[in-house]
Write a protein that holds these residues in place. Structure first.
Motif, PDB file in Angstrom:
ATOM      1  N   LYS A  62     -10.617  18.571   1.670  1.00  0.00           N
ATOM      2  CA  LYS A  62     -11.764  17.746   2.020  1.00  0.00           C
ATOM      3  C   LYS A  62     -11.777  16.389   1.327  1.00  0.00           C
ATOM      4  CE  LYS A  62     -14.223  20.201   4.933  1.00  0.00           C
ATOM      5  NZ  LYS A  62     -14.574  19.674   6.271  1.00  0.00           N
ATOM      6  N   LEU A  63     -10.714  16.070   0.580  1.00  0.00           N
ATOM      7  CA  LEU A  63     -10.659  14.791  -0.104  1.00  0.00           C
ATOM      8  C   LEU A  63      -9.885  13.789   0.757  1.00  0.00           C
ATOM      9  CD1 LEU A  63      -9.945  15.972  -3.760  1.00  0.00           C
ATOM     10  CD2 LEU A  63     -12.124  15.223  -2.775  1.00  0.00           C
ATOM     11  N   VAL A  64     -10.517  12.680   1.060  1.00  0.00           N
ATOM     12  CA  VAL A  64      -9.937  11.670   1.961  1.00  0.00           C
ATOM     13  C   VAL A  64      -8.887  10.843   1.226  1.00  0.00           C
ATOM     14  CG1 VAL A  64     -10.440   9.589   3.302  1.00  0.00           C
ATOM     15  CG2 VAL A  64     -12.035  11.531   3.332  1.00  0.00           C
ATOM     16  N   SER A  65      -7.738  10.665   1.883  1.00  0.00           N
ATOM     17  CA  SER A  65      -6.676   9.838   1.312  1.00  0.00           C
ATOM     18  C   SER A  65      -6.271   8.706   2.259  1.00  0.00           C
ATOM     19  CB  SER A  65      -5.443  10.696   0.985  1.00  0.00           C
ATOM     20  OG  SER A  65      -4.958  11.354   2.144  1.00  0.00           O
ATOM     21  N   ASP A  66      -7.000   8.565   3.374  1.00  0.00           N
ATOM     22  CA  ASP A  66      -6.726   7.493   4.329  1.00  0.00           C
ATOM     23  C   ASP A  66      -6.732   6.140   3.609  1.00  0.00           C
ATOM     24  OD1 ASP A  66      -6.723   6.165   7.078  1.00  0.00           O
ATOM     25  OD2 ASP A  66      -8.624   5.441   6.238  1.00  0.00           O
ATOM     26  N   ARG A  67      -5.654   5.405   3.756  1.00  0.00           N
ATOM     27  CA  ARG A  67      -5.457   4.179   2.975  1.00  0.00           C
ATOM     28  C   ARG A  67      -6.574   3.158   3.198  1.00  0.00           C
ATOM     29  NH1 ARG A  67       0.026   0.359   2.913  1.00  0.00           N
ATOM     30  NH2 ARG A  67      -0.812  -1.247   1.502  1.00  0.00           N
ATOM     31  N   THR A  68      -6.965   2.945   4.451  1.00  0.00           N
ATOM     32  CA  THR A  68      -7.989   1.941   4.753  1.00  0.00           C
ATOM     33  C   THR A  68      -9.310   2.292   4.093  1.00  0.00           C
ATOM     34  OG1 THR A  68      -6.943   1.431   6.880  1.00  0.00           O
ATOM     35  CG2 THR A  68      -9.251   0.771   6.595  1.00  0.00           C
ATOM     36  N   THR A  69      -9.722   3.550   4.223  1.00  0.00           N
ATOM     37  CA  THR A  69     -10.990   3.989   3.628  1.00  0.00           C
ATOM     38  C   THR A  69     -10.932   3.932   2.110  1.00  0.00           C
ATOM     39  OG1 THR A  69     -11.364   5.480   5.497  1.00  0.00           O
ATOM     40  CG2 THR A  69     -12.651   5.887   3.502  1.00  0.00           C
ATOM     41  N   VAL A  70      -9.823   4.404   1.550  1.00  0.00           N
ATOM     42  CA  VAL A  70      -9.654   4.410   0.100  1.00  0.00           C
ATOM     43  C   VAL A  70      -9.730   2.989  -0.466  1.00  0.00           C
ATOM     44  CG1 VAL A  70      -7.969   4.759  -1.757  1.00  0.00           C
ATOM     45  CG2 VAL A  70      -8.384   6.574  -0.093  1.00  0.00           C
ATOM     46  N   GLU A  71      -9.003   2.058   0.141  1.00  0.00           N
ATOM     47  CA  GLU A  71      -8.996   0.680  -0.367  1.00  0.00           C
ATOM     48  C   GLU A  71     -10.368   0.034  -0.253  1.00  0.00           C
ATOM     49  OE1 GLU A  71      -5.883  -1.464   1.575  1.00  0.00           O
ATOM     50  OE2 GLU A  71      -4.281  -0.516   0.391  1.00  0.00           O
ATOM     51  N   ARG A  72     -11.070   0.342   0.835  1.00  0.00           N
ATOM     52  CA  ARG A  72     -12.400  -0.239   1.015  1.00  0.00           C
ATOM     53  C   ARG A  72     -13.362   0.249  -0.062  1.00  0.00           C
ATOM     54  NH1 ARG A  72     -16.845   0.956   5.749  1.00  0.00           N
ATOM     55  NH2 ARG A  72     -18.102  -0.925   5.425  1.00  0.00           N
ATOM     56  N   VAL A  73     -13.419   1.551  -0.248  1.00  0.00           N
ATOM     57  CA  VAL A  73     -14.325   2.131  -1.245  1.00  0.00           C
ATOM     58  C   VAL A  73     -13.924   1.703  -2.649  1.00  0.00           C
ATOM     59  CG1 VAL A  73     -15.115   4.292  -2.297  1.00  0.00           C
ATOM     60  CG2 VAL A  73     -14.954   4.103   0.197  1.00  0.00           C
ATOM     61  N   GLN A  74     -12.621   1.695  -2.908  1.00  0.00           N
ATOM     62  CA  GLN A  74     -12.122   1.341  -4.240  1.00  0.00           C
ATOM     63  C   GLN A  74     -12.436  -0.111  -4.589  1.00  0.00           C
ATOM     64  OE1 GLN A  74      -7.799   1.774  -4.779  1.00  0.00           O
ATOM     65  NE2 GLN A  74      -8.236   2.856  -6.689  1.00  0.00           N
TER      66      GLN A  74
END
Length: 270
Positions: free
Chosen positions: A55-67
């Motif tokens: 259940k942990l998201v690793s999608d690059r686009t989402t990760v970079e946005r949140v990070q």
């Protein structure tokens, strides 16, 4: 024995007060440092379960946005509250499109659900308001405050049991209180405190403070009659959007040009 216990309870409650960043008096039966230690245990346990369920998201686009957005907010949080510099700032992005929620525990350990990003179609400015609000709960020691409330309730149960010669079920200490802190709602006062502090962090980080009001307009429209889960732990008074709108000019003056902050190294839990 009964009188001694009751007096001890009264003394504990009277002596366990501290002051929030806004000058508000807070009940603290658990120190902020202890809250951080126990919150880490609860967080790691929660993340481990999420990892088992993929259940942990690793999608690059989402990760970079949140990070990126969270990193800018943390830069401002650390500047305003130097004691948080050594916190283990991290975010778990949880793959759950039906849950509209986000939270931050003592010590800077956060989580955000994909449902709140998707269902509310959050702009970057609105996402910054969400994360700024949650970070503010942590820097204002609201986790320790909620844990203290849980322990105060438990102490009351123990005292009542002693006064009536009944056996009382008790909490097992700070560890359980940390778990309960994820479930207990913040007080309305703490929510308003996090609104203000969160808007300040987001504005200083370079995000539009007006997004706080648009965020709550969106929040009011989702979730049906019961409301989204976010509102179960973030009680919203009816005039919240209006109050946030009134604060916009004051906030804009903090960063008139909307200059973006540097990105603090925040870990995305995968």
């Amino acid at each position: 024995m009964k009188n001694t216990l009751l007096l001890a309870l009264f003394a504990a409650l009277i002596s366990a007060c501290t002051t929030s960043p806004t000058g508000r008096s807070q009940l603290m039966l658990i120190s902020p440092e202890a809250a951080i230690v126990e919150s880490k245990k609860a967080y790691l346990g929660t993340v481990a379960e999420l990892d088992k369920k993929n259940k942990l998201v690793s999608d690059r686009t989402t990760v970079e946005r949140v990070q990126t957005i969270t990193g800018r907010l943390v830069t401002e949080a650390v500047a305003a509250y130097p004691n948080t510099r050594d916190w283990e700032w991290s975010v778990a992005i949880i793959d759950d499109m039906e849950t509209i929620n986000a939270w931050c525990m003592a010590g800077g350990r956060m989580a955000i659900y994909t449902g709140i990003i998707s269902k509310l179609d959050l702009t970057d400015d609105e996402l910054a308001q969400i994360m700024g609000h949650e970070i503010s709960h942590a820097v204002a020691n609201h986790t320790a405050e909620r844990m203290s409330r849980a322990m105060a309730i438990n102490l009351g149960v123990v005292a009542a049991g002693a006064a009536t010669d009944n056996n009382a079920l008790t909490l097992t200490g700070a560890a359980l209180a940390a778990k309960l802190a994820l479930e207990l709602p913040n007080s309305r006062t703490a929510e308003l405190e996090a609104d203000r502090l969160g808007m300040e962090l987001a504005t200083r980080a370079g995000y539009d403070p007006a997004a706080a009001a648009s965020l709550w307009r969106k929040m009011a429209k989702v979730g049906g009659s019961g409301g989204p889960e976010f509102l179960s732990t973030h009680p919203a008074p009816g005039n919240r959007e209006k109050s946030l709108t009134k604060m916009v000019p004051e906030m804009q003056a903090l960063n008139p040009k909307g200059k973006k902050s540097a990105v603090y190294p925040v870990t995305i839990v995968k």
